[in-house]
Design a protein around this motif. Structure first.
Motif, mmCIF file in Angstrom:
data_model
loop_
_atom_site.group_PDB
_atom_site.id
_atom_site.type_symbol
_atom_site.label_atom_id
_atom_site.label_comp_id
_atom_site.label_asym_id
_atom_site.label_seq_id
_atom_site.Cartn_x
_atom_site.Cartn_y
_atom_site.Cartn_z
ATOM 1 N N LEU A 25 0.829 -1.206 0.000
ATOM 2 C CA LEU A 25 0.000 0.000 0.000
ATOM 3 C C LEU A 25 0.862 1.254 0.000
ATOM 4 O O LEU A 25 0.623 2.189 -0.767
ATOM 5 C CB LEU A 25 -0.938 -0.001 1.212
ATOM 6 N N THR A 26 1.880 1.264 0.822
ATOM 7 C CA THR A 26 2.773 2.423 0.908
ATOM 8 C C THR A 26 3.511 2.640 -0.405
ATOM 9 O O THR A 26 3.607 3.774 -0.897
ATOM 10 C CB THR A 26 3.780 2.224 2.058
ATOM 11 N N ASP A 27 4.027 1.573 -1.003
ATOM 12 C CA ASP A 27 4.742 1.682 -2.280
ATOM 13 C C ASP A 27 3.842 2.262 -3.374
ATOM 14 O O ASP A 27 4.249 3.142 -4.122
ATOM 15 C CB ASP A 27 5.249 0.311 -2.742
ATOM 16 N N ILE A 28 2.625 1.747 -3.463
ATOM 17 C CA ILE A 28 1.703 2.214 -4.501
ATOM 18 C C ILE A 28 1.345 3.683 -4.260
ATOM 19 O O ILE A 28 1.342 4.492 -5.193
ATOM 20 C CB ILE A 28 0.427 1.346 -4.530
ATOM 21 N N SER A 29 1.064 4.008 -3.024
ATOM 22 C CA SER A 29 0.686 5.373 -2.679
ATOM 23 C C SER A 29 1.792 6.359 -3.048
ATOM 24 O O SER A 29 1.536 7.394 -3.672
ATOM 25 C CB SER A 29 0.373 5.449 -1.179
ATOM 26 N N ARG A 30 3.018 6.023 -2.704
ATOM 27 C CA ARG A 30 4.157 6.903 -3.016
ATOM 28 C C ARG A 30 4.414 6.969 -4.519
ATOM 29 O O ARG A 30 4.646 8.043 -5.066
ATOM 30 C CB ARG A 30 5.409 6.410 -2.300
ATOM 31 N N ARG A 31 4.383 5.835 -5.187
ATOM 32 C CA ARG A 31 4.660 5.799 -6.622
ATOM 33 C C ARG A 31 3.633 6.601 -7.412
ATOM 34 O O ARG A 31 3.970 7.362 -8.310
ATOM 35 C CB ARG A 31 4.677 4.353 -7.114
ATOM 36 N N ASP A 32 2.358 6.413 -7.071
ATOM 37 C CA ASP A 32 1.293 7.054 -7.829
ATOM 38 C C ASP A 32 0.938 8.445 -7.319
ATOM 39 O O ASP A 32 0.150 9.146 -7.950
ATOM 40 C CB ASP A 32 0.042 6.174 -7.827
#
Length: 142
Positions: A25-32
């Motif tokens: 969740l954190t990776d997706i949130s930061r990436r997007d």
């Protein structure tokens, strides 16, 4: 993020699975560049929370959806590899496994036999499907 942690409590996942979901969740949130709540909306959290079944099955589906969003190319490749492996097993009776995340250029084949005749039959089936093994190995290296 607190709302996501509260949501996780409803599924009651084990510690490592919980940590993995938070990382995704954190990776997706930061990436997007979107909020964690927006990521959860994308993966259909409300549907999963209201879905019948065991909470851990729904959590596994949540994790699969997060992984598909985080790693779309790997997810597509994994689906192709799984389909090829299932077809291979149906045709030969042998289980074909590939390295995690397709890291490598080899596959493992395993099968059981009850007699020498079983072995001969299994080896003949494997020989007939050697082109499928080549196809799977190519898929790994692409």
């Amino acid at each position: 993020m607190a709302s996501f942690l509260d949501l996780l409590d409803q599924f009651k996942p084990k510690k490592n699975a919980r940590t993995r979901a938070i990382e995704l969740l954190t990776d997706i949130s930061r990436r997007d560049g979107i909020s964690p709540d927006a990521v959860l909306e994308k993966v259909g959290i409300s549907e999963l929370l209201g879905r019948p079944g065991h909470p851990l099955e729904n959590f596994d589906e949540l994790t699969r959806r997060l992984e598909a969003l985080r790693y779309p190319l790997w997810t597509a490749k994994k689906e192709r590899l799984n389909a090829l492996a299932a077809s291979f097993k149906a045709k030969t009776g042998a289980t074909l496994t590939y390295p995690d995340y397709a890291e490598g250029d080899t596959v493992t084949l395993s099968f059981t036999v009850k007699s020498a005749a079983d072995l001969t039959e299994r080896l003949a089936a494997l020989d007939r499907e050697k082109e499928m093994v080549e196809k799977i190995v190519r898929e790994l290296t692409e």
